[in-house]
Enzyme design. Structure first.
Site, PDB file in Angstrom:
ATOM      1  CG  ASN A  13      -1.913   1.257   1.325  1.00  0.00           C
ATOM      2  OD1 ASN A  13      -1.694   1.941   0.511  1.00  0.00           O
ATOM      3  ND2 ASN A  13      -2.184   1.458   2.570  1.00  0.00           N
ATOM      4  CD1 TRP A  14       3.958   1.219  -2.876  1.00  0.00           C
ATOM      5  CD2 TRP A  14       3.920   2.113  -4.830  1.00  0.00           C
ATOM      6  NE1 TRP A  14       4.783   0.578  -3.582  1.00  0.00           N
ATOM      7  CE2 TRP A  14       4.656   1.245  -4.949  1.00  0.00           C
ATOM      8  CE3 TRP A  14       3.306   3.317  -5.725  1.00  0.00           C
ATOM      9  CZ2 TRP A  14       5.291   0.804  -6.146  1.00  0.00           C
ATOM     10  CZ3 TRP A  14       4.351   2.777  -7.200  1.00  0.00           C
ATOM     11  CH2 TRP A  14       4.930   1.661  -7.055  1.00  0.00           C
ATOM     12  CE  LYS A  15       0.160   3.301   4.670  1.00  0.00           C
ATOM     13  NZ  LYS A  15       0.243   3.340   6.075  1.00  0.00           N
ATOM     14  CG  HIS A  98      -5.776   2.028   4.916  1.00  0.00           C
ATOM     15  ND1 HIS A  98      -5.250   3.130   5.536  1.00  0.00           N
ATOM     16  CD2 HIS A  98      -4.742   1.141   4.866  1.00  0.00           C
ATOM     17  CE1 HIS A  98      -4.100   2.778   6.266  1.00  0.00           C
ATOM     18  NE2 HIS A  98      -3.745   1.695   5.692  1.00  0.00           N
ATOM     19  CD  GLU A 100      -2.927   5.652   6.334  1.00  0.00           C
ATOM     20  OE1 GLU A 100      -2.625   5.891   5.269  1.00  0.00           O
ATOM     21  OE2 GLU A 100      -1.683   5.174   7.262  1.00  0.00           O
ATOM     22  CD  GLU A 170      -3.837  -2.633   7.294  1.00  0.00           C
ATOM     23  OE1 GLU A 170      -2.417  -2.676   6.866  1.00  0.00           O
ATOM     24  OE2 GLU A 170      -4.223  -1.265   6.877  1.00  0.00           O
ATOM     25  N   GLY A 176       2.536   2.334  10.519  1.00  0.00           N
ATOM     26  CA  GLY A 176       3.370   3.434  10.299  1.00  0.00           C
ATOM     27  C   GLY A 176       4.092   3.774  11.701  1.00  0.00           C
ATOM     28  CB  SER A 216       4.941  -1.803  11.796  1.00  0.00           C
ATOM     29  OG  SER A 216       4.514  -0.476  11.928  1.00  0.00           O
ATOM     30  N   GLY A 237       2.805  -0.968   4.285  1.00  0.00           N
ATOM     31  CA  GLY A 237       2.885   0.402   3.743  1.00  0.00           C
ATOM     32  C   GLY A 237       4.251   0.695   3.708  1.00  0.00           C
ATOM     33  N   GLY A 238       4.985   1.302   4.474  1.00  0.00           N
ATOM     34  CA  GLY A 238       6.303   1.567   4.615  1.00  0.00           C
ATOM     35  C   GLY A 238       7.343   0.930   3.740  1.00  0.00           C
TER      36      GLY A 238
HETATM   37  P1  PGA Z   1       2.719   0.297   7.587  1.00  0.00           P
HETATM   38  O1  PGA Z   1       1.180   0.603   6.858  1.00  0.00           O
HETATM   39  O2  PGA Z   1       3.250  -1.067   7.012  1.00  0.00           O
HETATM   40  O3  PGA Z   1       3.662   1.260   7.263  1.00  0.00           O
HETATM   41  O4  PGA Z   1       2.584   0.263   9.242  1.00  0.00           O
HETATM   42  C1  PGA Z   1       0.497  -0.673   6.571  1.00  0.00           C
HETATM   43  C2  PGA Z   1      -0.673  -0.159   6.120  1.00  0.00           C
HETATM   44  O5  PGA Z   1      -1.370   1.134   6.437  1.00  0.00           O
HETATM   45  O6  PGA Z   1      -1.562  -0.738   5.242  1.00  0.00           O
END
Ligand code: PGA
Length: 255
Positions: A13-15, A98, A100, A170, A176, A216, A237-238
């Protein structure tokens, strides 16, 4: 049911990261590193990157997804993208709900449910995100929160449509933050979700259902998380912004 019968799905998930040219370069770098993986590999990217990403991924085992989708077929919704638009563009996957989106953009359980309906009707594959915030975990209501989010999102979804849905558990406190759920915590909630699917759709459906962990997940902790019985992959994500880190997670899922 043998866990090995559920093919893991590792999704990035590149956001809001990577311009189209950066997307192309990163996928070119990833392609040889994830080739031949014994799991499904998906990268969910910003709308503007979709074409560049699909072009770069063509002929490889990387599938591309969007990060959100609107529930209406069309209309006066400035800035939004419909499921039909994604479908016609050739985008196979979409993330819905998600945290966010829930935290910063007013996403509710009901709008998540409406997006799920629209995406299913358009024939998209969905990565549906659920998860508790820290105060809910501290209160001991993780199960109630996650089950309510899941049950509302799946309202009206038929058993035969489940094959197009993956759930990503999640925990919001782990996204994050560098703080990961322990493998036991991750498995415990993935199992709660699987048990809910069994109650709603029967054990056979639940046994086949893919449930990812996200929050994470990285090259150092992926193997331990993915080894858990009810964890069938990851939403990353990251670590999906770095080819070597993402490839290491894909490798961990391929054993
Ligand atoms: P993260 O993000 O791996 O940076 O914690 C995961 C996500 O939001 O899907």
């Amino acid at each position: 049911m043998d866990k090995a019968l559920r093919r893991p799905v590792i999704a990035g998930n590149w956001k809001m990261n990577n311009t189209p040219s950066q997307a192309k370069a990163l996928i070119e770098e990833m392609k040889p590193l994830v080739a031949g993986a014994d799991c499904d590999v998906v990268l969910c990217v910003p709308y503007i990157d979709l074409y560049a990403a699909m072009e770069a991924a063509e002929g490889s085992n990387i599938k591309i997804g969007a990060e959100n989708v609107h529930w209406a077929e069309k209309g006066a919704f400035t800035g939004e993208v419909s499921a039909q638009m994604l479908k016609e563009a050739g985008v196979p996957y979409v993330i819905i709900g998600h945290s966010e989106r829930r935290q910063y953009f007013g996403e509710t359980d009901v709008t998540v449910r409406n997006r799920v309906r629209a995406a299913l009707d358009a024939g998209l594959k969905i990565i549906l995100c659920v998860g508790e915030v820290l105060s809910e975990r501290k209160l001991g209501i993780t199960s109630e929160v996650v089950c309510a989010q899941t049950e509302i999102a799946l309202a009206g979804v038929k058993a035969e449509e489940l094959k197009n849905i993956i759930i990503a558990y999640e925990p919001v406190w782990a996204i994050g933050t560098g703080e990961t759920a322990t493998p036991e915590q991750a498995n415990e909630v993935c199992k709660i979700i699987r048990d809910l699917i069994a109650r709603l759709y029967g054990k056979d459906e639940a046994d086949r259902f893919i449930i990812q962990y996200g929050g994470s997940m990285n090259d150092a902790n992926a193997a331990e998380l993915l080894a858990q019985y009810d964890v069938d992959g990851g939403l990353i994500g990251g670590a999906s912004l770095k080819a070597d880190k993402f490839a290491a997670i894909v490798k961990a899922a391929s054993v």
